[in-house]
Enzyme design. Structure first.
Site, PDB file in Angstrom:
ATOM      1  N   HIS A  45      -4.574   8.407  21.893  1.00  0.00           N
ATOM      2  CA  HIS A  45      -3.335   9.075  21.463  1.00  0.00           C
ATOM      3  C   HIS A  45      -2.264   8.039  21.115  1.00  0.00           C
ATOM      4  O   HIS A  45      -1.077   8.305  21.248  1.00  0.00           O
ATOM      5  CB  HIS A  45      -2.791  10.024  22.538  1.00  0.00           C
ATOM      6  CG  HIS A  45      -3.808  10.962  23.097  1.00  0.00           C
ATOM      7  ND1 HIS A  45      -3.968  12.251  22.643  1.00  0.00           N
ATOM      8  CD2 HIS A  45      -4.760  10.788  24.053  1.00  0.00           C
ATOM      9  CE1 HIS A  45      -4.954  12.842  23.317  1.00  0.00           C
ATOM     10  NE2 HIS A  45      -5.455  11.965  24.164  1.00  0.00           N
ATOM     11  N   LYS A  87      10.920 -10.151   3.431  1.00  0.00           N
ATOM     12  CA  LYS A  87       9.776  -9.251   3.556  1.00  0.00           C
ATOM     13  C   LYS A  87       8.421  -9.922   3.339  1.00  0.00           C
ATOM     14  O   LYS A  87       8.247 -10.784   2.489  1.00  0.00           O
ATOM     15  CB  LYS A  87       9.914  -8.108   2.554  1.00  0.00           C
ATOM     16  CG  LYS A  87      11.033  -7.162   2.919  1.00  0.00           C
ATOM     17  CD  LYS A  87      10.709  -6.345   4.140  1.00  0.00           C
ATOM     18  CE  LYS A  87      10.403  -4.934   3.735  1.00  0.00           C
ATOM     19  NZ  LYS A  87       9.974  -4.142   4.884  1.00  0.00           N
ATOM     20  N   SER A 103       9.478  -8.618  -1.341  1.00  0.00           N
ATOM     21  CA  SER A 103      10.301  -7.533  -1.853  1.00  0.00           C
ATOM     22  C   SER A 103      11.212  -8.093  -2.928  1.00  0.00           C
ATOM     23  O   SER A 103      11.561  -9.264  -2.910  1.00  0.00           O
ATOM     24  CB  SER A 103      11.130  -6.943  -0.709  1.00  0.00           C
ATOM     25  OG  SER A 103      12.327  -6.369  -1.197  1.00  0.00           O
ATOM     26  N   GLU A 116      -2.243  -1.134   2.917  1.00  0.00           N
ATOM     27  CA  GLU A 116      -1.642   0.142   2.485  1.00  0.00           C
ATOM     28  C   GLU A 116      -2.412   0.724   1.303  1.00  0.00           C
ATOM     29  O   GLU A 116      -2.770   1.903   1.286  1.00  0.00           O
ATOM     30  CB  GLU A 116      -0.177  -0.072   2.080  1.00  0.00           C
ATOM     31  CG  GLU A 116       0.749  -0.230   3.266  1.00  0.00           C
ATOM     32  CD  GLU A 116       2.133  -0.753   2.873  1.00  0.00           C
ATOM     33  OE1 GLU A 116       2.959  -0.889   3.763  1.00  0.00           O
ATOM     34  OE2 GLU A 116       2.381  -1.023   1.679  1.00  0.00           O
TER      35      GLU A 116
END
Ligand code: ARG
Length: 454
Positions: free
Chosen positions: A159, A287, A281, A294
């Site tokens: 979980h 970044k 970025s 992703e």
């Protein structure tokens, strides 16, 4: 407006609508189409009819021209025009332009239906082997990573909450074993695909004594698809089987990717993605974004959806060939591209993934040892449920134990210190070696039939 095609006149808009993306997609089928055609003419030249349909010299002339088609295709000079509609008629037009009447004989006892079916199976063979090789390489990389970090403690979660002591080795080799399961599925898909549909023609066979076993052997298939109707109808079904197997591999990768994103967040800091696998970025100078994992998640969604899309396209199709099948080609080809590129990009990422053992140890709060403590009481004679309640009532008194000692106690089969890395690596190696051998065998068949140099 009517437009001339390689096989008659058609309304211009109807032609554009029905040809769809074939002209572009079929560029990936030129090699398979030439391979299949070479086997077909070799078979026609041996057919016991008088007068012979093709002489052995005719067959050789066709194969020589097919070699030139392949050379042109490699140089980007083989064009599939709208009038051709697809690769099959483009190759036939070319053979007719160069060889005259001989070119017009090549399509004897064959339909574009069995032709595209065999092309797609030949195409799928090569791509499946690439996928299997990449999956095996990734599995081996994961096992090596697991072995290297076998004893680095990591909080095991359920979980997403801290659960029990675990290790980086357990985490990494779990994905490796998942890929081994996926490889078994891919192998089954490969074996089902390894049957030759050629000679089934439009779906119902032909009234001449063709030798389907011979063409199947010449192309290096394990066997012909037996029933000629099934040979045609298996198109679409085969694509969905293969995409489903690729989808399972992507399912493994997507969940691994999700963990990589999560555990490389600064809040966890367990892993650091190699700099070259992150992107910056345009506005935020600091970044280092995990774009690769992703995109992997999104590409996994697409492959799984493509498997479903193809099944949906054929779900309500009546028996025999139906043009609906053409629409399965794009998701099929894209599914391969997505899966193979994803399998390939993760291996170098994993081999350069940095592990922060300090951050991993920091993750161990005392509660992670609650179950181990209960089992300690059990070992001293207390019934498990009593031990469970005893620990639950005294959670605040759980002393932070040593994660290394906790790991050292988990030695049974498949537990953090009971992992058979050598066994997993051997299974991955076996699957990869098989794919390499099969790829070479397939290339040798193609080269022999087309008279190409290795
Ligand atoms: N491009 C077609 C396809 O992918 C080839 C088969 C065409 N057959 C036909 N009966 N129209 O399905």
């Amino acid at each position: 407006m009517r437009r001339k095609t390689t096989v008659g006149e058609v309304d211009a808009e109807v032609l554009a609508y029905t040809a769809g993306q074939d002209r572009v997609l079929d560029a990936a089928l030129v090699e398979a189409d030439c391979f299949g055609t070479a086997a077909h003419v070799a078979m026609l030249a041996r057919m016991p009819v008088k007068p012979p349909l093709l002489t052995p010299a005719d067959a050789q002339a066709v194969v020589a021209e097919l070699r030139r088609v392949l050379a042109d295709a490699a140089a980007g000079k083989f064009k599939i025009t709208l009038a051709d509609q697809d690769v099959h008629l483009a190759v036939e037009r070319r053979l007719t332009e160069k060889l005259g009447d001989l070119g017009k004989r090549v399509h004897t006892c064959r339909s574009r239906n069995d032709q595209v079916a065999v092309d797609l199976r030949l195409f799928a063979k090569v791509r499946l082997l690439e996928a299997m090789e990449a999956a095996a390489t990734l599995a081996r990389t994961l096992v090596a990573f697991a072995k290297k970090h076998a004893k680095v403690p990591m909080v095991g979660r359920t979980h997403m909450q801290p659960a029990m002591p675990s290790s980086v080795g357990l985490w990494a080799s779990a994905w490796a074993e998942s890929l081994l399961d996926d490889l078994a599925l891919l192998r089954t898909a490969y074996d089902l695909n390894d049957q030759c549909p050629l000679g089934s023609a439009a779906s119902y066979g032909v009234p001449l004594p063709i030798d389907r076993q011979l063409t199947s052997d010449l192309l290096g298939f394990a066997q012909p698809v037996h029933n000629v109707l099934h040979a045609n109808q298996a198109r679409g079904k085969m694509e969905s089987i293969i995409l489903a197997a690729l989808g399972q591999a992507m399912l493994t990768l997507s969940r691994l990717a999700q963990d990589l994103i999560l555990f490389s967040m600064p809040e966890f800091g367990y892993f650091r993605l190699p700099a070259e696998f992150t992107t910056g970025s345009s506005i935020m100078p600091q970044k280092r974004n995990p774009d690769v994992p992703e995109l992997l998640r999104a590409k996994a969604a697409k492959v799984l959806a493509h498997a479903n899309l193809v099944a949906e396209i054929v779900r309500a199709a009546p028996s025999g060939y139906n043009r609906d099948l053409q629409e399965t080609k794009a998701p099929f080809m894209e599914g391969f591209e997505l899966a193979i590129s994803s399998l390939r990009i993760l291996a170098p990422l994993m081999s350069k993934l940095e592990v922060d053992a300090v951050a991993l140890r920091r993750g161990f709060g005392p509660e992670v040892f609650a179950t181990d403590r209960a089992l300690e009481l059990v070992a001293a004679g207390m019934p498990f449920r009593d031990a469970y309640h005893e620990v639950k009532a005294n959670l605040d008194k759980l002393a932070g134990k040593n994660p290394d000692a906790a790991l050292a106690a988990k030695r049974h089969l498949g537990a953090p210190l009971g992992l058979d890395f050598a066994g997993l690596a051997a299974r991955a190696k076996k699957a990869g070696d098989w794919a390499v051998r099969e790829r070479k065998r397939h290339a040798a068949r193609r080269n022999a039939l087309l008279g190409l140099k290795a």
